[in-house]
Design a protein around this motif. Structure first.
Motif, short mmCIF file in Angstrom:
data_model
loop_
_atom_site.label_atom_id
_atom_site.label_comp_id
_atom_site.label_asym_id
_atom_site.label_seq_id
_atom_site.Cartn_x
_atom_site.Cartn_y
_atom_site.Cartn_z
N ASN A 148 47.23 34.75 39.14
CA ASN A 148 48.26 35.83 38.60
C ASN A 148 49.06 36.99 39.12
O ASN A 148 49.75 36.95 38.68
CB ASN A 148 47.05 37.00 37.80
CG ASN A 148 45.79 35.88 37.07
OD1 ASN A 148 46.04 35.48 35.94
ND2 ASN A 148 44.61 36.47 36.90
N PRO B 8 38.30 43.09 43.05
CA PRO B 8 38.08 44.40 43.98
C PRO B 8 38.25 42.99 45.50
O PRO B 8 37.93 42.16 45.09
CB PRO B 8 35.98 44.24 44.17
CG PRO B 8 35.66 44.06 43.03
CD PRO B 8 36.91 42.86 42.13
N VAL C 263 42.15 32.52 40.94
CA VAL C 263 42.71 33.21 39.57
C VAL C 263 43.88 34.02 39.83
O VAL C 263 44.73 33.89 39.62
CB VAL C 263 41.46 32.76 38.18
CG1 VAL C 263 42.79 32.99 37.54
CG2 VAL C 263 41.35 31.62 38.01
N TRP C 264 43.24 35.11 40.17
CA TRP C 264 44.01 36.67 40.77
C TRP C 264 45.58 35.90 41.25
O TRP C 264 46.64 36.53 41.41
CB TRP C 264 43.18 37.28 40.29
CG TRP C 264 42.72 37.45 42.79
CD1 TRP C 264 41.14 36.95 43.19
CD2 TRP C 264 43.57 37.88 43.68
NE1 TRP C 264 41.12 36.75 44.69
CE2 TRP C 264 42.61 37.51 44.71
CE3 TRP C 264 44.65 38.02 44.08
CZ2 TRP C 264 43.01 37.19 45.86
CZ3 TRP C 264 45.09 37.63 45.55
CH2 TRP C 264 44.04 38.01 46.76
N ASN D 8 47.93 35.70 33.40
CA ASN D 8 48.94 35.44 33.56
C ASN D 8 48.83 34.31 31.94
O ASN D 8 49.88 33.82 32.24
CB ASN D 8 49.29 33.76 34.78
CG ASN D 8 48.26 33.00 34.74
OD1 ASN D 8 48.63 32.15 34.42
ND2 ASN D 8 47.41 33.00 35.66
N LYS D 9 47.78 33.56 31.59
CA LYS D 9 48.33 33.65 30.27
C LYS D 9 47.29 34.66 29.67
O LYS D 9 47.88 34.89 28.14
CB LYS D 9 46.90 32.54 30.09
CG LYS D 9 47.32 31.15 31.15
CD LYS D 9 46.40 30.03 31.33
CE LYS D 9 47.11 28.68 32.35
NZ LYS D 9 45.59 28.19 32.56
N THR D 10 46.63 34.70 29.40
CA THR D 10 45.87 36.47 28.39
C THR D 10 47.11 37.03 28.04
O THR D 10 47.08 38.12 27.07
CB THR D 10 44.86 36.93 28.35
OG1 THR D 10 44.76 37.16 29.73
CG2 THR D 10 43.47 35.60 28.62
N MET E 191 38.03 33.71 48.21
CA MET E 191 37.27 33.75 47.82
C MET E 191 35.57 32.82 48.51
O MET E 191 35.89 31.42 47.55
CB MET E 191 37.53 32.87 46.90
CG MET E 191 36.35 32.70 45.04
SD MET E 191 37.10 32.20 43.75
CE MET E 191 37.13 30.75 44.44
N VAL F 28 43.40 38.62 50.37
CA VAL F 28 43.81 38.17 50.73
C VAL F 28 43.03 36.85 49.74
O VAL F 28 42.01 37.04 50.00
CB VAL F 28 42.09 38.29 52.04
CG1 VAL F 28 42.38 36.62 52.87
CG2 VAL F 28 43.19 39.01 53.43
N TYR G 98 36.93 36.17 57.32
CA TYR G 98 37.65 35.09 56.91
C TYR G 98 38.26 33.87 57.72
O TYR G 98 38.77 33.11 57.40
CB TYR G 98 39.13 36.62 56.35
CG TYR G 98 39.37 37.44 55.48
CD1 TYR G 98 38.43 36.44 54.56
CD2 TYR G 98 39.69 38.05 55.95
CE1 TYR G 98 39.22 37.86 53.88
CE2 TYR G 98 40.07 39.38 54.52
CZ TYR G 98 39.58 39.16 53.45
OH TYR G 98 39.47 39.52 52.93
N ARG H 217 43.39 42.65 34.36
CA ARG H 217 42.33 42.12 35.07
C ARG H 217 42.13 43.16 35.95
O ARG H 217 43.00 43.56 36.56
CB ARG H 217 42.61 40.46 35.41
CG ARG H 217 42.91 39.77 35.05
CD ARG H 217 41.69 39.56 33.94
NE ARG H 217 41.57 38.53 33.27
CZ ARG H 217 41.17 37.77 32.17
NH1 ARG H 217 39.48 37.83 32.66
NH2 ARG H 217 41.13 36.75 31.79
N GLN I 11 30.71 46.63 40.64
CA GLN I 11 31.69 47.30 41.49
C GLN I 11 32.09 48.12 40.96
O GLN I 11 32.90 48.49 41.50
CB GLN I 11 31.56 45.99 43.12
CG GLN I 11 32.78 46.25 43.91
CD GLN I 11 32.24 46.48 45.28
OE1 GLN I 11 32.13 45.21 45.81
NE2 GLN I 11 32.30 47.41 46.28
N TRP J 55 28.09 41.34 39.45
CA TRP J 55 28.21 41.40 40.31
C TRP J 55 29.84 42.09 41.05
O TRP J 55 30.07 43.59 41.52
CB TRP J 55 27.98 41.40 41.94
CG TRP J 55 28.69 40.02 42.72
CD1 TRP J 55 28.67 38.86 42.18
CD2 TRP J 55 29.65 39.85 43.73
NE1 TRP J 55 29.37 38.23 43.00
CE2 TRP J 55 29.79 38.84 43.51
CE3 TRP J 55 29.57 41.15 44.39
CZ2 TRP J 55 31.14 38.59 44.93
CZ3 TRP J 55 31.22 40.75 45.59
CH2 TRP J 55 31.35 38.97 45.62
#
Ligand code: F42
Length: 145
Positions: A82, A54, A78-79, A45-47, A70, A67, A125, A51, A15, A11
């Motif tokens: 990053n 949204p 993970v972002w 940060n690794k690859t 998740m 924010v 949130y 990335r 998007q 999803w």
């Protein structure tokens, strides 16, 4: 260095594709909430791969607040790692695409002010923060000079 690696979540991937493919005229809201979303393009940060994530659109003047909620999951997305490693991003808000630089908010006073803005833009949130013991990270994205 690999290029763009789409999100493993269908999803989210859909998007991003619709939002970017339409030049920011379609797929710009979160599912049926009607609330606006931005697309943050950053580097893994690794690859080192591109990335695209949204996130809800939370504006503070010319800046945006990102924010790391998740859905109130127990660990940070993970972002967040990053952006900590590489603060240079590109942010798409509908048709407008800007190069920006992010910084994580660590000042409590600033955090309290920005958290209010975030909850005003996207009320869930607050439930997400209540659901998890981690403090949901906030980043400010500022236009890159
Ligand atoms: N998430 C939020 O946290 N906040 C929001 O406001 C928000 C709004 C929103 C609106 C619309 C929408 O479609 C999604 C929205 N999401 C929001 C969900 C958001 O887009 C992300 O999907 C979610 O936050 C999870 O982010 P994530 O970075 O953890 O994504 C996972 C699923 C993911 O892509 N994992 C990759 C994978 O392959 O498993 C890893 C990607 C990655 O960056 N890898 C790094 C690399 O180097 O390439 C290394 C990984 C490492 O271990 O450090």
């Amino acid at each position: 260095m690999p290029d763009y690696i789409p999100s493993p979540r269908q999803w989210v991937r859909d998007q991003v594709e619709l939002y970017e493919g339409s030049g920011g005229t379609q797929g710009t809201t979160l599912r049926d909430t009607g609330l606006p979303v931005v697309i943050v393009t950053h580097r893994g940060n690794k690859t080192g791969a591109v990335r695209k994530t949204p996130l809800m659109r939370v504006k503070d003047g010319a800046n945006y607040v990102l924010v790391g909620s998740m859905g109130g999951a127990p660990t940070n997305p993970v972002w967040v790692h990053n952006l900590r490693a590489n603060p240079a991003i590109e942010l798409r808000d509908h048709a407008e695409v800007q190069r920006m630089k992010v910084r994580e908010v660590d000042n409590e006073k600033e955090r309290a002010r920005l958290w209010k803005l975030a909850v005003a833009a996207y009320p869930p949130y607050e439930e997400y923060q209540a659901k998890t013991t981690r403090q949901i990270p906030l980043f400010v994205a500022e236009p890159a000079r």
